[in-house]
Design a protein around this motif. Sequence first.
Motif, PDB file in Angstrom:
ATOM      1  N   ARG A   1       6.013  13.669  12.343  1.00  0.00           N
ATOM      2  CA  ARG A   1       6.991  14.474  11.603  1.00  0.00           C
ATOM      3  C   ARG A   1       7.736  13.568  10.611  1.00  0.00           C
ATOM      4  N   TYR A   2       8.058  14.103   9.449  1.00  0.00           N
ATOM      5  CA  TYR A   2       8.743  13.273   8.455  1.00  0.00           C
ATOM      6  C   TYR A   2      10.167  12.961   8.910  1.00  0.00           C
ATOM      7  N   PHE A   3      10.799  13.957   9.538  1.00  0.00           N
ATOM      8  CA  PHE A   3      12.180  13.778  10.002  1.00  0.00           C
ATOM      9  C   PHE A   3      12.207  13.856  11.522  1.00  0.00           C
TER      10      PHE A   3
ATOM     11  N   TYR B   1      19.182  13.611 -11.065  1.00  0.00           N
ATOM     12  CA  TYR B   1      18.854  14.080  -9.711  1.00  0.00           C
ATOM     13  C   TYR B   1      19.218  13.081  -8.629  1.00  0.00           C
ATOM     14  N   TYR B   2      19.003  11.788  -8.929  1.00  0.00           N
ATOM     15  CA  TYR B   2      19.223  10.765  -7.896  1.00  0.00           C
ATOM     16  C   TYR B   2      20.200   9.705  -8.406  1.00  0.00           C
ATOM     17  N   PRO B   3      21.301   9.444  -7.678  1.00  0.00           N
ATOM     18  CA  PRO B   3      22.038   8.206  -7.965  1.00  0.00           C
ATOM     19  C   PRO B   3      21.121   7.043  -7.608  1.00  0.00           C
TER      20      PRO B   3
ATOM     21  N   ARG C   1      26.311   9.502  -4.334  1.00  0.00           N
ATOM     22  CA  ARG C   1      25.747   9.203  -3.029  1.00  0.00           C
ATOM     23  C   ARG C   1      24.371   9.859  -2.912  1.00  0.00           C
ATOM     24  N   TYR C   2      23.394   9.121  -2.370  1.00  0.00           N
ATOM     25  CA  TYR C   2      22.029   9.652  -2.159  1.00  0.00           C
ATOM     26  C   TYR C   2      22.068  10.507  -0.881  1.00  0.00           C
ATOM     27  N   TYR C   3      22.730  11.674  -1.005  1.00  0.00           N
ATOM     28  CA  TYR C   3      22.956  12.529   0.158  1.00  0.00           C
ATOM     29  C   TYR C   3      21.895  13.621   0.277  1.00  0.00           C
TER      30      TYR C   3
ATOM     31  N   VAL D   1       1.986  15.771  -0.131  1.00  0.00           N
ATOM     32  CA  VAL D   1       1.140  14.575  -0.119  1.00  0.00           C
ATOM     33  C   VAL D   1       1.741  13.575  -1.111  1.00  0.00           C
ATOM     34  N   ASN D   2       1.993  12.361  -0.618  1.00  0.00           N
ATOM     35  CA  ASN D   2       2.558  11.292  -1.464  1.00  0.00           C
ATOM     36  C   ASN D   2       1.441  10.475  -2.096  1.00  0.00           C
ATOM     37  N   TYR D   3       1.714   9.974  -3.312  1.00  0.00           N
ATOM     38  CA  TYR D   3       0.719   9.175  -4.037  1.00  0.00           C
ATOM     39  C   TYR D   3       1.324   7.813  -4.397  1.00  0.00           C
TER      40      TYR D   3
ATOM     41  N   THR E   1       4.503  11.107  -8.158  1.00  0.00           N
ATOM     42  CA  THR E   1       4.788  10.530  -6.824  1.00  0.00           C
ATOM     43  C   THR E   1       4.301  11.416  -5.686  1.00  0.00           C
ATOM     44  N   ARG E   2       4.403  12.743  -5.883  1.00  0.00           N
ATOM     45  CA  ARG E   2       3.979  13.611  -4.779  1.00  0.00           C
ATOM     46  C   ARG E   2       3.633  15.007  -5.280  1.00  0.00           C
ATOM     47  N   ILE E   3       2.835  15.696  -4.458  1.00  0.00           N
ATOM     48  CA  ILE E   3       2.481  17.094  -4.731  1.00  0.00           C
ATOM     49  C   ILE E   3       2.967  17.922  -3.556  1.00  0.00           C
TER      50      ILE E   3
ATOM     51  N   GLN F   1       9.063   5.952  -8.582  1.00  0.00           N
ATOM     52  CA  GLN F   1      10.194   6.848  -8.346  1.00  0.00           C
ATOM     53  C   GLN F   1      11.475   6.346  -9.011  1.00  0.00           C
ATOM     54  N   TRP F   2      11.692   5.029  -8.972  1.00  0.00           N
ATOM     55  CA  TRP F   2      12.989   4.493  -9.412  1.00  0.00           C
ATOM     56  C   TRP F   2      12.903   3.698 -10.711  1.00  0.00           C
ATOM     57  N   GLY F   3      11.689   3.346 -11.135  1.00  0.00           N
ATOM     58  CA  GLY F   3      11.538   2.566 -12.370  1.00  0.00           C
ATOM     59  C   GLY F   3      11.937   1.114 -12.225  1.00  0.00           C
TER      60      GLY F   3
ATOM     61  N   ALA G   1      14.811   2.498   3.628  1.00  0.00           N
ATOM     62  CA  ALA G   1      15.175   2.633   5.048  1.00  0.00           C
ATOM     63  C   ALA G   1      15.246   4.109   5.467  1.00  0.00           C
ATOM     64  N   ARG G   2      15.214   5.024   4.483  1.00  0.00           N
ATOM     65  CA  ARG G   2      15.160   6.448   4.836  1.00  0.00           C
ATOM     66  C   ARG G   2      13.871   6.789   5.571  1.00  0.00           C
ATOM     67  N   VAL G   3      12.825   5.983   5.322  1.00  0.00           N
ATOM     68  CA  VAL G   3      11.514   6.284   5.932  1.00  0.00           C
ATOM     69  C   VAL G   3      11.293   5.303   7.098  1.00  0.00           C
TER      70      VAL G   3
ATOM     71  N   LYS H   1       0.816  -1.223   0.000  1.00  0.00           N
ATOM     72  CA  LYS H   1       0.000   0.000   0.000  1.00  0.00           C
ATOM     73  C   LYS H   1       0.848   1.271   0.000  1.00  0.00           C
ATOM     74  N   PHE H   2       1.915   1.295   0.793  1.00  0.00           N
ATOM     75  CA  PHE H   2       2.639   2.546   1.002  1.00  0.00           C
ATOM     76  C   PHE H   2       3.966   2.639   0.243  1.00  0.00           C
ATOM     77  N   PHE H   3       4.600   1.505  -0.050  1.00  0.00           N
ATOM     78  CA  PHE H   3       5.978   1.563  -0.556  1.00  0.00           C
ATOM     79  C   PHE H   3       6.168   1.053  -1.987  1.00  0.00           C
ATOM     80  N   ARG H   4       5.501  -0.055  -2.327  1.00  0.00           N
ATOM     81  CA  ARG H   4       5.860  -0.703  -3.586  1.00  0.00           C
ATOM     82  C   ARG H   4       5.574   0.186  -4.800  1.00  0.00           C
ATOM     83  N   GLY H   5       4.353   0.725  -4.850  1.00  0.00           N
ATOM     84  CA  GLY H   5       3.970   1.531  -6.012  1.00  0.00           C
ATOM     85  C   GLY H   5       4.788   2.815  -6.099  1.00  0.00           C
ATOM     86  N   TYR H   6       4.978   3.467  -4.949  1.00  0.00           N
ATOM     87  CA  TYR H   6       5.754   4.722  -4.943  1.00  0.00           C
ATOM     88  C   TYR H   6       7.166   4.448  -5.434  1.00  0.00           C
ATOM     89  N   THR H   7       7.770   3.376  -4.908  1.00  0.00           N
ATOM     90  CA  THR H   7       9.165   3.083  -5.250  1.00  0.00           C
ATOM     91  C   THR H   7       9.296   2.702  -6.715  1.00  0.00           C
ATOM     92  N   ARG H   8       8.354   1.927  -7.229  1.00  0.00           N
ATOM     93  CA  ARG H   8       8.405   1.572  -8.651  1.00  0.00           C
ATOM     94  C   ARG H   8       8.303   2.802  -9.540  1.00  0.00           C
TER      95      ARG H   8
HETATM   96  N1  UDP Z   1       9.031   5.865  -0.182  1.00  0.00           N
HETATM   97  C1  UDP Z   1       7.876   5.163  -0.439  1.00  0.00           C
HETATM   98  N2  UDP Z   1       6.681   5.702  -0.065  1.00  0.00           N
HETATM   99  C2  UDP Z   1       6.588   6.918   0.524  1.00  0.00           C
HETATM  100  C3  UDP Z   1       7.769   7.632   0.783  1.00  0.00           C
HETATM  101  C4  UDP Z   1       8.981   7.083   0.394  1.00  0.00           C
HETATM  102  O1  UDP Z   1       7.932   4.064  -1.000  1.00  0.00           O
HETATM  103  O2  UDP Z   1       5.479   7.366   0.830  1.00  0.00           O
HETATM  104  C5  UDP Z   1      10.340   5.257  -0.584  1.00  0.00           C
HETATM  105  C6  UDP Z   1      10.664   5.574  -2.042  1.00  0.00           C
HETATM  106  O3  UDP Z   1      11.418   4.515  -2.575  1.00  0.00           O
HETATM  107  C7  UDP Z   1      11.485   6.828  -1.894  1.00  0.00           C
HETATM  108  C8  UDP Z   1      12.313   6.484  -0.663  1.00  0.00           C
HETATM  109  O4  UDP Z   1      11.389   5.783   0.193  1.00  0.00           O
HETATM  110  O5  UDP Z   1      12.283   7.064  -3.040  1.00  0.00           O
HETATM  111  C9  UDP Z   1      12.924   7.656   0.075  1.00  0.00           C
HETATM  112  O6  UDP Z   1      11.912   8.603   0.370  1.00  0.00           O
HETATM  113  P1  UDP Z   1      12.263  10.150   0.591  1.00  0.00           P
HETATM  114  O7  UDP Z   1      11.011  10.836   0.985  1.00  0.00           O
HETATM  115  O8  UDP Z   1      13.432  10.244   1.497  1.00  0.00           O
HETATM  116  O9  UDP Z   1      12.678  10.586  -0.897  1.00  0.00           O
HETATM  117  P2  UDP Z   1      13.279  11.975  -1.474  1.00  0.00           P
HETATM  118  O10 UDP Z   1      12.669  13.095  -0.679  1.00  0.00           O
HETATM  119  O11 UDP Z   1      14.762  11.871  -1.344  1.00  0.00           O
HETATM  120  O12 UDP Z   1      12.809  11.944  -2.898  1.00  0.00           O
END
Ligand code: UDP
Length: 376
Positions: free
Chosen positions: A181-183, A307-309, A342-344, A268-270, A277-279, A156-158, A170-172, A147-154
Amino acid sequence: MFDWLIVGAGFAGSVLAERIATQRGESVLIIDRRSHIGGNAYDCYDDAGILVHRYGPHIFHTNAQSIVDYLSQFTAWRPYEHRVLSAVDDKLLPIPINLDTINKLYDLDLTSEQLEEFFASKREIVDEVRTSEDVVVSTIGRELYEKFFRGYTRKQWGVEPSELSKSVTARVPTRTNRDDRYFSDSFQCMPAHGYTRMFERMLTHPRIKVLLQTDYREIRHLIPHRQLIFTGPIDEFFDWKLGRLPYRSLDFKHVTLDREQFQPVAVVNYPQTEQYTRITEYKHLTGQRHSQTSLTYEYPTDTGDPYYPVPRPENEALYKRYLALADAQSDTWFVGRLATYRYYNMDQVVGQALATFARIQTRDTQPAAAFVEAAQ
Ligand code: UDP
Ligand code: FAD
């Protein structure tokens, strides 16, 4: 003849330009192929007079006091804690997933302790957590992952999350309390007058010259310089001679609406069906008051500005081969998100630039120290 040529006027290049000019008194030419300074953190007022980020939302957060102290020379700060909602199953739910996310999603009334048991009953046993899929399914289980990760990641990263290193998702984090809070860093703020203003103050110095709309590839043999700092893509620097490093790009769609507010939080993430992916709605980030509001939609793509390695083992292996070429290069320093693949975040790039400056200083004092030692 310039003492230093710096390629790229983002965080990496600008921090080093500032340090070299003010601490070493040497001359710097900093160039960028874009028409502005600030790199991806560039912000500007759009046609409606609203402060927007051209390359998507940039929120400054760090646990490093030394980095805050350094940047505070160039900007005041506006306290801001970032909150993000995720549009899942026709609801807007807090992400990172927390107690409220689960209670609202499933119409439950769990306590934190019960939520821990809930996750324990859902999580999958993964022998070795290697990928971005492993890290999520081994924490919260497959249904929430879908629900929250697979579609967004596909989007975002292809690629599937199972093809990306665990560091990406693991960033989230996942929380069992109500912290939305996000961070969770100790310092979370926005530059009070924007990022670009901060960069202008860093680069305003008699020993720094800024040249925009200038590509290093076109002028590299034309501008005499003693040392080089390169903050662009490392594979490009070496004419892609070992092959291309993949970078993910984004298409940004910027819009202004005739209403005061569009969504309840800045981002807002989609993760489900939309193409984007987001607005982002900027007034939440900047605190600006305005009768209209400006938004950015992010559409991930493989083509366009890097933009992203893309963190995955084979890319890291190719980067290491470029790094070996870079290490053999005398009087050239590779710094920043693209040059070190680096994804810095911004604070990490500032930290890396300050550490590079310390190495520059040490290198220059070392021969003298060695000389003194040899003489004794
Ligand atoms: N991610 C996700 N769902 C979310 C938020 C993040 O699957 O609602 C995953 C996705 O792969 C994303 C990564 O976690 O690229 C890192 O998220 P972040 O918000 O740190 O991305 P950035 O702001 O660097 O684009
Ligand atoms: P860049 O900002 O990319 O600067 C490199 C510069 O070099 C560019 O301006 C480029 O035009 C120039 N250049 C490259 N090649 C050449 C050449 N051949 N000749 C001339 N110029 C060249 N970080 C956070 O901490 N918080 C966030 O909320 C956040 N959100 C982000 C959102 C998005 C959509 C993106 C893409 C990144 C985000 N980041 C965030 C990360 C942040 O943007 C980077 O950490 C930081 O900007 C990297 O700085 P840099 O100097 O390494 O690279």
